[in-house]
Design an enzyme around this catalytic site. Structure first.
Site, PDB file in Angstrom:
ATOM      1  N   GLU A   4      42.249  25.610  57.779  1.00  0.00           N
ATOM      2  CA  GLU A   4      41.596  24.342  57.423  1.00  0.00           C
ATOM      3  C   GLU A   4      42.483  23.124  57.657  1.00  0.00           C
ATOM      4  OE1 GLU A   4      38.674  24.851  57.120  1.00  0.00           O
ATOM      5  OE2 GLU A   4      38.654  26.950  56.546  1.00  0.00           O
ATOM      6  N   GLY A   5      43.187  23.109  58.760  1.00  0.00           N
ATOM      7  CA  GLY A   5      44.160  22.058  59.025  1.00  0.00           C
ATOM      8  C   GLY A   5      45.506  22.524  58.521  1.00  0.00           C
TER       9      GLY A   5
END
Length: 593
Positions: free
Chosen positions: A438-439
């Site tokens: 997620e990043g």
């Protein structure tokens, strides 16, 4: 005893004592009581411990298989997932309008930790579905919501997010998947990689949320739109139809989470995968961030859950493994590992950090409840500012710490920890993906310093630091805790100074961007340490008061004071050391590599 007995007690402490069930004061939850919440937690712990946890190691060994275009999950996974769905667990935090139970986010987050600790590979499936629910609920039109949302909320159908392509990882501006208009829908052509639970045998349908470009789309982020692409087509009455033109091309072979199918998906290998526009054209990345922000907090919780499981296994092993002798000053004789002070140091470090991380993550979740449901606009906006501030910290700081805690669990086991049969190495392998999900954590740090701190020039952070300083003052007023208060106050001062450096470097029009990149991760690390120490300072004050009042659970509160002392006096100084790195000139990073 359930492996969730220990964290359940600490989760209750956070909800009851540190947060004082403040989410239940919101009008949305006025019919709930602490007793109901307690029953939910107890049952979740039972299901996680009795149904999901026993499959964790077998799932790691068996992994997933791709046969004839179908993905087969490890033995028992499909049955465990069905038990999860039938128990109504998938929708506990979702809106009752869509079939959810409507419990507070802080409760859903506490339960999420149990699923992740029990079986991270399996728990990734509902984690992604929850994000899909959030994105569709906020951005889908009424027809799409009517057709898909209830099945996603119940968990009968699962959801995915499809961002990454071979050439487009963190830089999504170069996404190439195409979406061509075709009457009332679109036909998608392209390939996506690293799709978690992109194909499996646990549910009858999978709803893919896919980033793609329309034929006339601009280059870059502004040309990306979001599409809903079901594995099996669904008619207006919600009945399943034929298989859509989306297929699992291959499964990734990974370091960990072997029981989670990570897929390469091909869209439109024949006539094009039928998809439906979600939200506005060209706003796909913004819409997808609804899903990603929800997932980022959950990934932080995920790290805490896996690390908790690793700690419990290390603690149990240290209590039974006989090695060495007790010093004569403590009686002599054969010793279990837990009687050696260096092993005790490792175990206390693991437990204390987990308690601090858990408290911060649940505080953030309670702010989400306020941001969504507080009666006044001012209260909602203030809470949302804190959610925005806390999210990159919970995600990045928790997952970095989780990897270190899982590594310490291997260390406590010694050579046996490096042997796969004990199962403790799996927690380290599984946890290692969380700082990437997620990043990456570097991106979370950049989000903190370039967006969250810049947009209000640190006003939200300073507001939180005012509360941390007040906690430090309360500790200083107690002769037994005064030294801890001074350390926490110094942490506040360091953070305020670091914020000044961030704002000064950002003002450099020529080199500001590079300078912020150089200090972003140390800044997040410093803030994470200070905010976690704040939570343990608050915990220490409550534990001290309980002991002075003669509370019967003396062992728990004495242990809580020990955890607080470790965090404030042994761990926080490591975080404060980041100030020197933040103040250092960034020119070093121009050196040849």
């Amino acid at each position: 005893m359930s492996p969730y007995a220990a964290p359940l007690r600490d989760i209750r402490f956070v909800l009851d004592t540190l947060l004082e069930h403040r989410s239940l004061a919101l009008p949305q939850y006025q019919d709930l009581s602490p007793d109901v919440i307690d029953a939910v937690l107890e049952e979740a712990g039972r299901v996680a411990g009795d149904v999901w946890a026993p499959l964790n190691q077998d799932g790691d060994r068996h992994g997933c298989r791709l046969e004839g275009g179908e993905v087969l999950t490890p033995p028992g996974f499909a049955e465990a997932y069905r038990a999860f769905v039938e128990g109504g667990w998938n929708g506990i935090g979702s809106d009752p309008e869509h079939g959810g139970q409507g419990l507070p986010e802080v409760v859903a987050s506490a339960v999420q930790e149990m699923w992740q600790g029990a079986n991270m590979a399996l728990a990734l499936c509902p984690l992604l579905t929850a994000g899909a629910v959030e994105a569709l609920a906020q951005h889908g039109d009424e027809a799409l919501k009517a057709r898909y949302l209830k099945k996603l909320v119940s968990g009968e159908w699962t959801g995915t997010m499809n961002l990454t392509e071979p050439q487009a990882g963190s830089d999504l501006s170069v996404v190439r998947t195409r979406a061509v208009p075709d009457g009332a829908h679109y036909r998608l052509h392209g390939q996506k990689i690293f799709i978690t639970w992109g194909e499996h045998d646990c549910a009858e349908n999978i709803v893919h949320l896919v980033l793609a470009r329309l034929p006339d789309a601009a280059e870059g982020n502004q040309g990306i739109s979001l599409f809903l692409v079901p594995k099996r087509l669904v008619d207006a009455q919600g009945r399943l139809g034929e298989r859509n033109d989306v297929n699992c091309v291959s499964l990734e072979h990974k370091l960990g989470i072997h029981g989670s199918p990570t897929c390469m998906l091909g869209f439109g290998e024949r006539d094009g995968a039928i998809g439906y526009l979600v939200g506005e054209p060209g706003r796909g990345l913004a819409h997808m961030f609804t899903m990603m922000n929800a997932a980022r907090h959950k990934v932080g919780i995920q790290g805490i859950g896996v690390a908790e499981r690793a700690y419990q296994q290390a603690l149990a092993y240290a209590r039974e493994r006989v090695q060495g002798r007790v010093p004569k000053s403590r009686g002599g004789g054969s010793a279990t590992l837990i009687e050696h002070y260096d092993v005790r140091r490792m175990l206390l470090s693991m437990r204390a950090r987990l308690e601090a991380l858990r408290a911060l993550a649940l505080l953030s979740a309670s702010e989400m409840d306020i941001a969504r449901h507080a009666e006044s606009t001012e209260a909602r906006e203030r809470a949302q500012q804190r959610v925005d501030l806390y999210t990159p910290i919970v995600k990045a700081f928790s997952t970095d710490q989780a990897v270190d805690i899982a590594s310490l669990a291997v260390q406590v086991h010694g050579g046996m920890g490096y042997i796969e049969e004990t199962g403790v190495a799996q927690h380290l392998r599984d946890a290692r993906i969380a700082p990437i999900y997620e990043g990456t954590n570097g991106i979370q740090a950049l989000d903190l310093v370039t967006r969250k701190l810049q947009r209000d020039r640190g006003a939200a952070l300073n507001s939180v630091l005012d509360e941390v300083a007040a906690c430090a003052a309360s500790l200083a007023d107690d002769p037994e805790l005064a030294a801890w208060g001074r350390v926490l106050r110094d942490g506040v001062d360091d953070t305020r100074r670091a914020l000044e450096v961030v704002l000064e470097r950002a003002a450099d029009a020529e080199k500001g961007h590079d300078a912020l990149q150089a200090l972003a991760t140390p800044m997040l690390d410093l803030v994470g340490h200070v905010l976690c120490a704040w939570q343990m300072g608050r915990a220490a004050l409550r534990a001290r008061a309980a002991l002075q009042d003669g509370h019967e659970d003396t062992a728990f509160y004495r242990a809580k004071l020990a955890s607080a002392e470790f965090v404030l006096c042994h761990w926080l100084p490591r975080g404060r050391a980041q100030l020197a790195a933040i103040e250092a000139a960034p020119a070093l990073f121009d050196a040849p590599l």
